[in-house]
Design a protein around this motif. Structure first.
Motif, PDB file in Angstrom:
ATOM      1  N   ALA A 136       0.863  -1.191   0.000  1.00 40.75           N
ATOM      2  CA  ALA A 136       0.000   0.000   0.000  1.00 40.75           C
ATOM      3  C   ALA A 136       0.892   1.230   0.000  1.00 40.75           C
ATOM      4  O   ALA A 136       1.716   1.404   0.904  1.00 40.75           O
ATOM      5  CB  ALA A 136      -0.916   0.000   1.221  1.00 40.75           C
ATOM      6  N   ASN A 137       0.758   2.048  -1.019  1.00 41.18           N
ATOM      7  CA  ASN A 137       1.578   3.241  -1.165  1.00 41.18           C
ATOM      8  C   ASN A 137       0.732   4.451  -1.530  1.00 41.18           C
ATOM      9  O   ASN A 137      -0.424   4.324  -1.946  1.00 41.18           O
ATOM     10  CB  ASN A 137       2.646   3.015  -2.236  1.00 41.18           C
ATOM     11  N   VAL A 138       1.349   5.617  -1.380  1.00 40.18           N
ATOM     12  CA  VAL A 138       0.673   6.887  -1.653  1.00 40.18           C
ATOM     13  C   VAL A 138       1.432   7.631  -2.748  1.00 40.18           C
ATOM     14  O   VAL A 138       2.664   7.714  -2.705  1.00 40.18           O
ATOM     15  CB  VAL A 138       0.637   7.758  -0.375  1.00 40.18           C
ATOM     16  N   VAL A 139       0.699   8.158  -3.705  1.00 39.34           N
ATOM     17  CA  VAL A 139       1.275   9.074  -4.690  1.00 39.34           C
ATOM     18  C   VAL A 139       0.694  10.453  -4.402  1.00 39.34           C
ATOM     19  O   VAL A 139      -0.521  10.617  -4.277  1.00 39.34           O
ATOM     20  CB  VAL A 139       0.968   8.638  -6.138  1.00 39.34           C
ATOM     21  N   ALA A 140       1.582  11.440  -4.264  1.00 36.32           N
ATOM     22  CA  ALA A 140       1.164  12.798  -3.902  1.00 36.32           C
ATOM     23  C   ALA A 140       1.493  13.772  -5.034  1.00 36.32           C
ATOM     24  O   ALA A 140       2.603  14.313  -5.085  1.00 36.32           O
ATOM     25  CB  ALA A 140       1.840  13.223  -2.607  1.00 36.32           C
ATOM     26  N   PRO A 141       0.547  13.994  -5.951  1.00 36.02           N
ATOM     27  CA  PRO A 141       0.797  14.927  -7.052  1.00 36.02           C
ATOM     28  C   PRO A 141       0.817  16.374  -6.566  1.00 36.02           C
ATOM     29  O   PRO A 141       0.178  16.728  -5.570  1.00 36.02           O
ATOM     30  CB  PRO A 141      -0.387  14.703  -8.002  1.00 36.02           C
ATOM     31  N   GLY A 142       1.564  17.198  -7.302  1.00 42.18           N
ATOM     32  CA  GLY A 142       1.521  18.643  -7.094  1.00 42.18           C
ATOM     33  C   GLY A 142       0.574  19.269  -8.100  1.00 42.18           C
ATOM     34  O   GLY A 142      -0.511  18.739  -8.349  1.00 42.18           O
ATOM     35  N   PHE A 143       0.977  20.390  -8.706  1.00 46.59           N
ATOM     36  CA  PHE A 143       0.148  21.031  -9.725  1.00 46.59           C
ATOM     37  C   PHE A 143       0.223  20.236 -11.026  1.00 46.59           C
ATOM     38  O   PHE A 143       1.309  19.920 -11.515  1.00 46.59           O
ATOM     39  CB  PHE A 143       0.613  22.468  -9.972  1.00 46.59           C
TER      40      PHE A 143
ATOM     41  N   TYR B 136       2.424  30.426  -9.510  1.00 49.94           N
ATOM     42  CA  TYR B 136       2.517  29.062  -8.978  1.00 49.94           C
ATOM     43  C   TYR B 136       3.813  28.393  -9.434  1.00 49.94           C
ATOM     44  O   TYR B 136       4.498  27.727  -8.657  1.00 49.94           O
ATOM     45  CB  TYR B 136       1.326  28.217  -9.441  1.00 49.94           C
ATOM     46  N   LYS B 137       4.148  28.574 -10.717  1.00 42.89           N
ATOM     47  CA  LYS B 137       5.325  27.905 -11.281  1.00 42.89           C
ATOM     48  C   LYS B 137       6.629  28.400 -10.639  1.00 42.89           C
ATOM     49  O   LYS B 137       7.612  27.665 -10.562  1.00 42.89           O
ATOM     50  CB  LYS B 137       5.359  28.086 -12.801  1.00 42.89           C
ATOM     51  N   LYS B 138       6.608  29.646 -10.143  1.00 41.16           N
ATOM     52  CA  LYS B 138       7.794  30.181  -9.462  1.00 41.16           C
ATOM     53  C   LYS B 138       8.137  29.382  -8.211  1.00 41.16           C
ATOM     54  O   LYS B 138       9.294  29.305  -7.799  1.00 41.16           O
ATOM     55  CB  LYS B 138       7.552  31.641  -9.058  1.00 41.16           C
ATOM     56  N   SER B 139       7.121  28.817  -7.561  1.00 38.32           N
ATOM     57  CA  SER B 139       7.343  28.078  -6.314  1.00 38.32           C
ATOM     58  C   SER B 139       7.721  26.617  -6.559  1.00 38.32           C
ATOM     59  O   SER B 139       8.051  25.890  -5.628  1.00 38.32           O
ATOM     60  CB  SER B 139       6.098  28.141  -5.424  1.00 38.32           C
ATOM     61  N   ILE B 140       7.672  26.192  -7.828  1.00 39.51           N
ATOM     62  CA  ILE B 140       7.985  24.806  -8.171  1.00 39.51           C
ATOM     63  C   ILE B 140       9.405  24.745  -8.739  1.00 39.51           C
ATOM     64  O   ILE B 140       9.670  25.366  -9.776  1.00 39.51           O
ATOM     65  CB  ILE B 140       6.991  24.258  -9.222  1.00 39.51           C
ATOM     66  N   PRO B 141      10.332  24.035  -8.079  1.00 38.55           N
ATOM     67  CA  PRO B 141      11.700  23.974  -8.595  1.00 38.55           C
ATOM     68  C   PRO B 141      11.786  23.555 -10.065  1.00 38.55           C
ATOM     69  O   PRO B 141      12.640  24.054 -10.799  1.00 38.55           O
ATOM     70  CB  PRO B 141      12.375  22.957  -7.672  1.00 38.55           C
ATOM     71  N   ALA B 142      10.907  22.664 -10.507  1.00 37.32           N
ATOM     72  CA  ALA B 142      10.933  22.219 -11.903  1.00 37.32           C
ATOM     73  C   ALA B 142      10.454  23.312 -12.859  1.00 37.32           C
ATOM     74  O   ALA B 142      10.681  23.220 -14.069  1.00 37.32           O
ATOM     75  CB  ALA B 142      10.084  20.965 -12.080  1.00 37.32           C
ATOM     76  N   GLY B 143       9.765  24.324 -12.327  1.00 36.35           N
ATOM     77  CA  GLY B 143       9.334  25.461 -13.141  1.00 36.35           C
ATOM     78  C   GLY B 143       8.176  25.191 -14.081  1.00 36.35           C
ATOM     79  O   GLY B 143       7.916  25.972 -15.003  1.00 36.35           O
ATOM     80  N   ARG B 144       7.473  24.089 -13.851  1.00 37.36           N
ATOM     81  CA  ARG B 144       6.338  23.764 -14.711  1.00 37.36           C
ATOM     82  C   ARG B 144       5.353  22.879 -13.959  1.00 37.36           C
ATOM     83  O   ARG B 144       5.683  22.336 -12.895  1.00 37.36           O
ATOM     84  CB  ARG B 144       6.803  23.020 -15.971  1.00 37.36           C
TER      85      ARG B 144
ATOM     86  N   VAL C  12       4.974  13.530  -6.748  1.00 36.68           N
ATOM     87  CA  VAL C  12       5.133  13.834  -8.180  1.00 36.68           C
ATOM     88  C   VAL C  12       4.772  15.304  -8.315  1.00 36.68           C
ATOM     89  O   VAL C  12       3.676  15.670  -8.749  1.00 36.68           O
ATOM     90  CB  VAL C  12       4.236  12.941  -9.052  1.00 36.68           C
ATOM     91  N   ASP C  13       5.695  16.154  -7.842  1.00 40.07           N
ATOM     92  CA  ASP C  13       5.343  17.576  -7.689  1.00 40.07           C
ATOM     93  C   ASP C  13       6.447  18.529  -8.127  1.00 40.07           C
ATOM     94  O   ASP C  13       6.414  19.715  -7.803  1.00 40.07           O
ATOM     95  CB  ASP C  13       4.971  17.855  -6.221  1.00 40.07           C
ATOM     96  N   GLY C  14       7.445  18.023  -8.876  1.00 39.17           N
ATOM     97  CA  GLY C  14       8.506  18.893  -9.368  1.00 39.17           C
ATOM     98  C   GLY C  14       9.362  19.503  -8.279  1.00 39.17           C
ATOM     99  O   GLY C  14      10.042  20.514  -8.498  1.00 39.17           O
ATOM    100  N   GLY C  15       9.319  18.903  -7.067  1.00 37.63           N
ATOM    101  CA  GLY C  15      10.111  19.420  -5.948  1.00 37.63           C
ATOM    102  C   GLY C  15       9.393  20.423  -5.074  1.00 37.63           C
ATOM    103  O   GLY C  15       9.984  20.970  -4.139  1.00 37.63           O
ATOM    104  N   LEU C  16       8.108  20.667  -5.351  1.00 38.18           N
ATOM    105  CA  LEU C  16       7.354  21.668  -4.577  1.00 38.18           C
ATOM    106  C   LEU C  16       7.312  21.340  -3.089  1.00 38.18           C
ATOM    107  O   LEU C  16       7.621  22.171  -2.236  1.00 38.18           O
ATOM    108  CB  LEU C  16       5.935  21.799  -5.130  1.00 38.18           C
ATOM    109  N   GLY C  17       6.942  20.108  -2.754  1.00 42.62           N
ATOM    110  CA  GLY C  17       6.774  19.737  -1.348  1.00 42.62           C
ATOM    111  C   GLY C  17       7.983  19.061  -0.731  1.00 42.62           C
ATOM    112  O   GLY C  17       8.076  18.957   0.481  1.00 42.62           O
TER     113      GLY C  17
END
Length: 240
Positions: free
Chosen positions: A171-178, A195-203, A232-237
Motif C-alpha cells: 500500500a503506497n501513496v502518490v502525492a501529485p503537485g500542480f 505558482y510555477k515560481k514556487s515549483i523547482p521544476a518550473g512547470r 510527483v510535484d517537481g520538488g514543490l513539497g
C-alpha cells in the motif's frame, strides 16, 4: 522504453472518467492490463470497463466490485483516486464542507480498499495505491478539509502495510503537485506563472507523469516498496 510490468493484472481506478484518473487508466491499458474505472458520470478510456459507483456508499462499491469480478476477474490492483474539493477559509467552512470532503476522499478510499482486500487476501497478492496531494503534508490555505483528507491517506497506507504486508499486499501513496488539467488551464496566466515560481521544476506535471508513477508502484518491480509516499510535484513539497 523498458516495460516495468510483466504480469497482466485486473486494475480498478476510482474516478477514472477524467483528469488524473483517466490518465492512470490509459497507462494501465497501454501496459496490457485489464482495467475498470468507477465513475458517477462519463466514461473511462476506450478499452476500459466503466462501472457506476459512488464511493460514499458501501453498497454501491460492493455492486461495482461484483460487476468487475464477473467481467474481468478479482481486482488485484486498486487505485483510490476519486476525490472532491470544497475550498474555503476555516472561519467560513461549514460542517458539511468538511464532512463531505473527508467522507469522499478518505472514507471513499477506506470503502474501496476494504472491499478490494477480500480478493487480495485470498490471492495473497495486491497493490493498493492511494492518490493524495502535495497539500496533504504541505498544507494549503482554504483547504483544511481537503488537506486533512489527503494526509489521512498516508496513515491509512502505512496501517494497511503493517496489517497486510505479510500477505503479499503493498500500500503506497502518490502525492501529485500542480497538474496540467482543465482546472489549472482556467487559471489566469499571471496566477499560473506565480505558482510555477514556487515549483523547482518550473512547470506543472502532465497527468501521464503521475500515471507512470502509479503504474510503477503497481508493477512487479515495486513488490518490496510499501508505506511510501511518492511525490510527483517537481520538488514543490520535497516529500513533506
Amino acid at each position: 522504453m523498458v516495460q516495468t510490468t510483466a504480469t497482466p493484472r485486473t486494475v480498478l481506478i476510482t474516478g477514472g472518467n477524467r483528469g488524473i484518473g483517466f490518465a492512470i487508466a490509459e497507462e494501465f491499458l497501454a501496459q496490457g492490463h485489464r482495467v475498470a474505472v468507477t465513475a458517477r458520470s462519463g466514461e473511462g478510456p476506450a478499452g476500459s470497463l466503466t462501472v457506476r459507483a459512488d464511493v460514499t456508499d458501501a453498497a454501491s462499491i460492493d455492486a461495482a466490485f461484483t460487476e468487475i469480478e464477473r467481467e474481468l476477474g478479482p481486482v488485484e490492483v486498486v487505485v483510490a483516486n476519486a476525490g472532491i474539493t470544497k475550498d474555503t477559509l476555516l472561519m467560513r467552512m461549514t460542517e458539511d464542507d468538511f464532512d463531505s470532503v473527508v467522507n469522499t476522499n478518505l472514507g471513499g478510499a477506506f470503502r474501496v480498499v476494504k472491499r478490494a482486500s477480500k480478493g487480495m487476501l485470498k490471492a495473497r497478492f495486491g497493490r493498493v495505491v492511494l492518490i493524495s496531494s502535495v497539500v496533504g503534508l504541505y498544507g494549503g490555505p482554504g483547504q483544511v478539509n481537503y488537506s486533512a483528507s489527503k494526509a489521512g491517506l498516508v496513515g491509512m497506507a502505512r496501517s494497511i502495510t503493517r496489517e497486510l504486508g505479510a500477505r503479499g499486499i503493498t500500500a503506497n501513496v502518490v502525492a501529485p503537485g500542480f497538474i496540467e488539467t482543465d482546472m489549472t488551464a482556467e487559471l489566469p496566466d499571471a496566477t499560473q506563472a506565480e505558482y510555477k515560481k514556487s515549483i523547482p521544476a518550473g512547470r506543472f506535471a502532465t497527468p501521464s507523469e503521475v500515471a507512470k508513477a502509479v503504474a510503477w508502484l503497481a508493477s512487479d518491480d515495486a513488490g518490496y516498496i510499501s508505506g511510501a509516499v511518492i511525490p510527483v510535484d517537481g520538488g514543490l513539497g520535497m516529500g513533506h
